[in-house]
Write a protein that holds these residues in place. Structure first.
Motif, PDB file in Angstrom:
ATOM      1  N   LYS A  91      60.649  17.832  45.875  1.00 32.07           N
ATOM      2  CA  LYS A  91      60.274  19.172  46.258  1.00 32.07           C
ATOM      3  C   LYS A  91      61.283  20.105  45.402  1.00 32.07           C
ATOM      4  O   LYS A  91      62.317  20.359  46.057  1.00 32.07           O
ATOM      5  CB  LYS A  91      60.178  19.481  47.690  1.00 32.07           C
ATOM      6  CG  LYS A  91      59.060  18.770  48.357  1.00 32.07           C
ATOM      7  CD  LYS A  91      58.694  19.229  49.711  1.00 32.07           C
ATOM      8  CE  LYS A  91      57.770  18.438  50.271  1.00 32.07           C
ATOM      9  NZ  LYS A  91      56.995  19.288  51.199  1.00 32.07           N
ATOM     10  N   ILE A  92      60.946  20.912  44.518  1.00 41.54           N
ATOM     11  CA  ILE A  92      61.815  21.645  43.654  1.00 41.54           C
ATOM     12  C   ILE A  92      61.075  22.886  43.373  1.00 41.54           C
ATOM     13  O   ILE A  92      60.055  22.864  42.948  1.00 41.54           O
ATOM     14  CB  ILE A  92      62.208  20.850  42.115  1.00 41.54           C
ATOM     15  CG1 ILE A  92      62.723  19.472  42.878  1.00 41.54           C
ATOM     16  CG2 ILE A  92      63.127  21.749  41.210  1.00 41.54           C
ATOM     17  CD1 ILE A  92      63.088  18.715  41.360  1.00 41.54           C
ATOM     18  N   SER A  93      61.928  23.953  43.516  1.00 40.78           N
ATOM     19  CA  SER A  93      61.317  25.417  43.344  1.00 40.78           C
ATOM     20  C   SER A  93      61.535  25.740  41.841  1.00 40.78           C
ATOM     21  O   SER A  93      62.572  25.092  41.105  1.00 40.78           O
ATOM     22  CB  SER A  93      61.744  26.447  44.432  1.00 40.78           C
ATOM     23  OG  SER A  93      63.219  26.575  44.044  1.00 40.78           O
ATOM     24  N   MET A  94      60.763  26.467  41.323  1.00 39.35           N
ATOM     25  CA  MET A  94      60.848  26.850  39.736  1.00 39.35           C
ATOM     26  C   MET A  94      60.649  28.371  39.811  1.00 39.35           C
ATOM     27  O   MET A  94      59.564  28.975  40.506  1.00 39.35           O
ATOM     28  CB  MET A  94      59.871  26.020  39.000  1.00 39.35           C
ATOM     29  CG  MET A  94      58.392  26.377  39.210  1.00 39.35           C
ATOM     30  SD  MET A  94      57.403  25.233  38.353  1.00 39.35           S
ATOM     31  CE  MET A  94      56.732  26.157  36.860  1.00 39.35           C
ATOM     32  N   LEU A  95      61.362  29.261  38.757  1.00 37.67           N
ATOM     33  CA  LEU A  95      61.347  30.585  38.904  1.00 37.67           C
ATOM     34  C   LEU A  95      61.613  30.966  37.358  1.00 37.67           C
ATOM     35  O   LEU A  95      62.706  30.534  36.841  1.00 37.67           O
ATOM     36  CB  LEU A  95      61.954  31.181  39.629  1.00 37.67           C
ATOM     37  CG  LEU A  95      62.092  32.686  39.832  1.00 37.67           C
ATOM     38  CD1 LEU A  95      60.761  33.276  40.362  1.00 37.67           C
ATOM     39  CD2 LEU A  95      63.120  33.212  40.976  1.00 37.67           C
TER      40      LEU A  95
END
Length: 165
Positions: A91-95
């Protein structure tokens, strides 16, 4: 055990297709979908996105509005980030943290944006998993018209980090 690992990796990779990303656009980024932005090819290191100059995405100068080009270019980089995150099974967030653009010619007809920076993402994901620290990296997307002439070049700085539970 190794055969099972390979099978799981193939299943994860097979889940993210151009068709699924285009469906995602319809529900989560409808302005991009309505403007005609579509993923045509998605591989580990390469993503191709196209958009055709039409009335809905034009500017007053009878060419494609810069924001439509930016949406297309960003998607060519972002789809690769999504692909590699899915492949990592974490679970990795990206922005998007930053972007730069250069427009060199009026964009008319079908414009194809290509990003070949998928290898940068895999390294950043491995680093963020290993350290728990966020990572940033730049990715380039180049837009060309139907004659192969470059119309724009855009760079996006992506930030990723492991999501906390």
């Amino acid at each position: 055990m190794k055969l099972f690992t390979i099978f799981v990796e193939i299943q994860i990779i097979m889940q993210l297709t151009p068709s699924k990303i285009n469906t995602f656009l319809f529900f989560k980024l409808p302005s991009a979908f309505i403007c005609g932005v579509r993923v045509k090819q998605l591989e580990a290191a390469k993503c191709v996105v196209t958009v055709k100059h039409r009335w809905i995405n034009q500017n007053p100068f009878n060419s494609m509005y810069f924001a439509v080009q930016a949406m297309s270019a960003e998607l060519s980089t972002g789809a690769l980030v999504m692909y590699q995150i899915k492949k990592s099974n974490k679970k990795i967030s990206m922005l998007v943290a930053n972007n730069k653009a250069n427009f060199t010619k009026k964009a008319t007809g079908r414009i194809t944006f290509t990003c070949l920076d998928g290898d940068k993402i895999e390294t950043a994901i491995l680093n963020t998993i290993a350290t728990g620290e966020g990572q940033t990296f730049w990715m380039k997307s180049i837009g060309v018209d139907e004659t192969g002439t470059q119309v724009s070049e855009m760079d996006f700085e992506w930030s990723i980090k492991i999501k906390s539970n």
